[in-house]
Design a protein around this motif. Sequence first.
Motif, PDB file in Angstrom:
ATOM      1  N   ASN A  15      56.473 -48.420 -12.352  1.00 20.48           N
ATOM      2  CA  ASN A  15      57.934 -48.533 -12.304  1.00 20.48           C
ATOM      3  C   ASN A  15      58.496 -47.843 -11.080  1.00 20.48           C
ATOM      4  N   GLY A  16      59.557 -48.409 -10.545  1.00 27.42           N
ATOM      5  CA  GLY A  16      60.257 -47.785  -9.435  1.00 27.42           C
ATOM      6  C   GLY A  16      59.740 -48.239  -8.089  1.00 27.42           C
ATOM      7  N   ARG A  17      60.092 -47.449  -7.075  1.00 30.62           N
ATOM      8  CA  ARG A  17      59.759 -47.764  -5.695  1.00 30.62           C
ATOM      9  C   ARG A  17      58.988 -46.615  -5.064  1.00 30.62           C
ATOM     10  N   LEU A  18      58.258 -46.932  -4.006  1.00 27.48           N
ATOM     11  CA  LEU A  18      57.438 -45.935  -3.326  1.00 27.48           C
ATOM     12  C   LEU A  18      57.590 -46.128  -1.821  1.00 27.48           C
ATOM     13  N   ALA A  19      57.950 -45.062  -1.126  1.00 26.76           N
ATOM     14  CA  ALA A  19      58.099 -45.122   0.326  1.00 26.76           C
ATOM     15  C   ALA A  19      56.740 -45.275   0.998  1.00 26.76           C
ATOM     16  N   ARG A  20      56.768 -45.587   2.271  1.00 29.59           N
ATOM     17  CA  ARG A  20      55.543 -45.899   3.011  1.00 29.59           C
ATOM     18  C   ARG A  20      54.580 -44.720   3.100  1.00 29.59           C
ATOM     19  N   THR A  21      55.060 -43.524   3.446  1.00 29.22           N
ATOM     20  CA  THR A  21      54.148 -42.386   3.626  1.00 29.22           C
ATOM     21  C   THR A  21      53.433 -41.993   2.337  1.00 29.22           C
ATOM     22  N   PRO A  22      54.132 -41.834   1.201  1.00 33.13           N
ATOM     23  CA  PRO A  22      53.390 -41.537  -0.033  1.00 33.13           C
ATOM     24  C   PRO A  22      52.434 -42.662  -0.421  1.00 33.13           C
ATOM     25  N   PHE A  23      52.803 -43.910  -0.099  1.00 29.51           N
ATOM     26  CA  PHE A  23      51.902 -45.027  -0.373  1.00 29.51           C
ATOM     27  C   PHE A  23      50.619 -44.892   0.431  1.00 29.51           C
ATOM     28  N   LEU A  24      50.743 -44.584   1.720  1.00 31.97           N
ATOM     29  CA  LEU A  24      49.559 -44.453   2.562  1.00 31.97           C
ATOM     30  C   LEU A  24      48.677 -43.296   2.110  1.00 31.97           C
ATOM     31  N   VAL A  25      49.287 -42.195   1.679  1.00 34.21           N
ATOM     32  CA  VAL A  25      48.518 -41.058   1.171  1.00 34.21           C
ATOM     33  C   VAL A  25      47.779 -41.456  -0.113  1.00 34.21           C
ATOM     34  N   ALA A  26      48.490 -42.106  -1.038  1.00 28.53           N
ATOM     35  CA  ALA A  26      47.871 -42.519  -2.308  1.00 28.53           C
ATOM     36  C   ALA A  26      46.764 -43.545  -2.070  1.00 28.53           C
ATOM     37  N   ALA A  27      46.990 -44.495  -1.165  1.00 26.62           N
ATOM     38  CA  ALA A  27      45.962 -45.497  -0.863  1.00 26.62           C
ATOM     39  C   ALA A  27      44.732 -44.840  -0.251  1.00 26.62           C
ATOM     40  N   ALA A  28      44.943 -43.860   0.629  1.00 26.92           N
ATOM     41  CA  ALA A  28      43.814 -43.153   1.235  1.00 26.92           C
ATOM     42  C   ALA A  28      43.032 -42.365   0.184  1.00 26.92           C
ATOM     43  N   ILE A  29      43.734 -41.763  -0.767  1.00 26.80           N
ATOM     44  CA  ILE A  29      43.057 -41.025  -1.840  1.00 26.80           C
ATOM     45  C   ILE A  29      42.210 -41.971  -2.685  1.00 26.80           C
ATOM     46  N   LEU A  30      42.786 -43.103  -3.091  1.00 28.20           N
ATOM     47  CA  LEU A  30      42.045 -44.057  -3.922  1.00 28.20           C
ATOM     48  C   LEU A  30      40.845 -44.638  -3.180  1.00 28.20           C
ATOM     49  N   LEU A  31      41.041 -44.992  -1.923  1.00 30.78           N
ATOM     50  CA  LEU A  31      39.933 -45.523  -1.130  1.00 30.78           C
ATOM     51  C   LEU A  31      38.866 -44.460  -0.919  1.00 30.78           C
ATOM     52  N   GLY A  32      39.292 -43.227  -0.676  1.00 29.48           N
ATOM     53  CA  GLY A  32      38.336 -42.129  -0.511  1.00 29.48           C
ATOM     54  C   GLY A  32      37.518 -41.878  -1.766  1.00 29.48           C
ATOM     55  N   VAL A  33      38.170 -41.942  -2.933  1.00 28.55           N
ATOM     56  CA  VAL A  33      37.442 -41.766  -4.190  1.00 28.55           C
ATOM     57  C   VAL A  33      36.422 -42.889  -4.373  1.00 28.55           C
ATOM     58  N   ALA A  34      36.810 -44.122  -4.051  1.00 31.08           N
ATOM     59  CA  ALA A  34      35.890 -45.252  -4.194  1.00 31.08           C
ATOM     60  C   ALA A  34      34.695 -45.110  -3.255  1.00 31.08           C
ATOM     61  N   VAL A  35      34.947 -44.736  -2.003  1.00 29.40           N
ATOM     62  CA  VAL A  35      33.854 -44.573  -1.041  1.00 29.40           C
ATOM     63  C   VAL A  35      32.952 -43.414  -1.448  1.00 29.40           C
ATOM     64  N   LEU A  36      33.544 -42.309  -1.879  1.00 32.16           N
ATOM     65  CA  LEU A  36      32.762 -41.155  -2.318  1.00 32.16           C
ATOM     66  C   LEU A  36      31.904 -41.499  -3.530  1.00 32.16           C
TER      67      LEU A  36
END
Length: 134
Positions: A15-36
Motif C-alpha cells: 500500500n502507498g507510494r515509495l520514492a526512488r531512493t528508498p526503492f533503490l535501497v530496498a531493491a539492492a537489499i533484496l538482490l543482495g540477499v538473493a545473491v548471498l
Amino acid sequence: MSERSEWAELFLSSNGRLARTPFLVAAAILLGVAVLYEAIAGYTLHWLTGWVVYPALLFSGACVLSKRLHDRGRSGWWALLILVAFIAVWPQPEHFLDFMFCLVIAWAVVELGVMGGEQGANRYGPNPLKTISI
C-alpha cells in the motif's frame, strides 16, 4: 513510528507510494540477499531452504515494486510482469526468448530507477517526498 515498523512496512506492505531512493535501497537489499543466498547455499541446502527463501524474497519484491509503481501512477500488478521477467533470466539469460524478458527488465530499470514519481497526490496516496515550504 518506529524504525522497525518502517522497515516492515517497506518490505511487507504494497500500500502507498515509495520514492526512488528508498526503492533503490530496498531493491539492492533484496538482490543482495538473493545473491548471498545463492553463493552460500549448496545444492542440498538450496533444495531444503529454497522453498522458504524464494517465496519470501518474491513477496517482499512484489511489495516494494508495487509501491514504486504506485509512485509512478501505475497499477501494482505490473510488478508481476517484472518479477516473471526477473525469474526467467535469473541468474543469467540462457535462451533466445530471454531477450524479451531483458527488455522488460530494462524498461523497469528506467521506469522505476531513473524516472521520478508523480508530483502531488495520486490515487495511491500522497507524494512520499515531502515538499518543504519556506
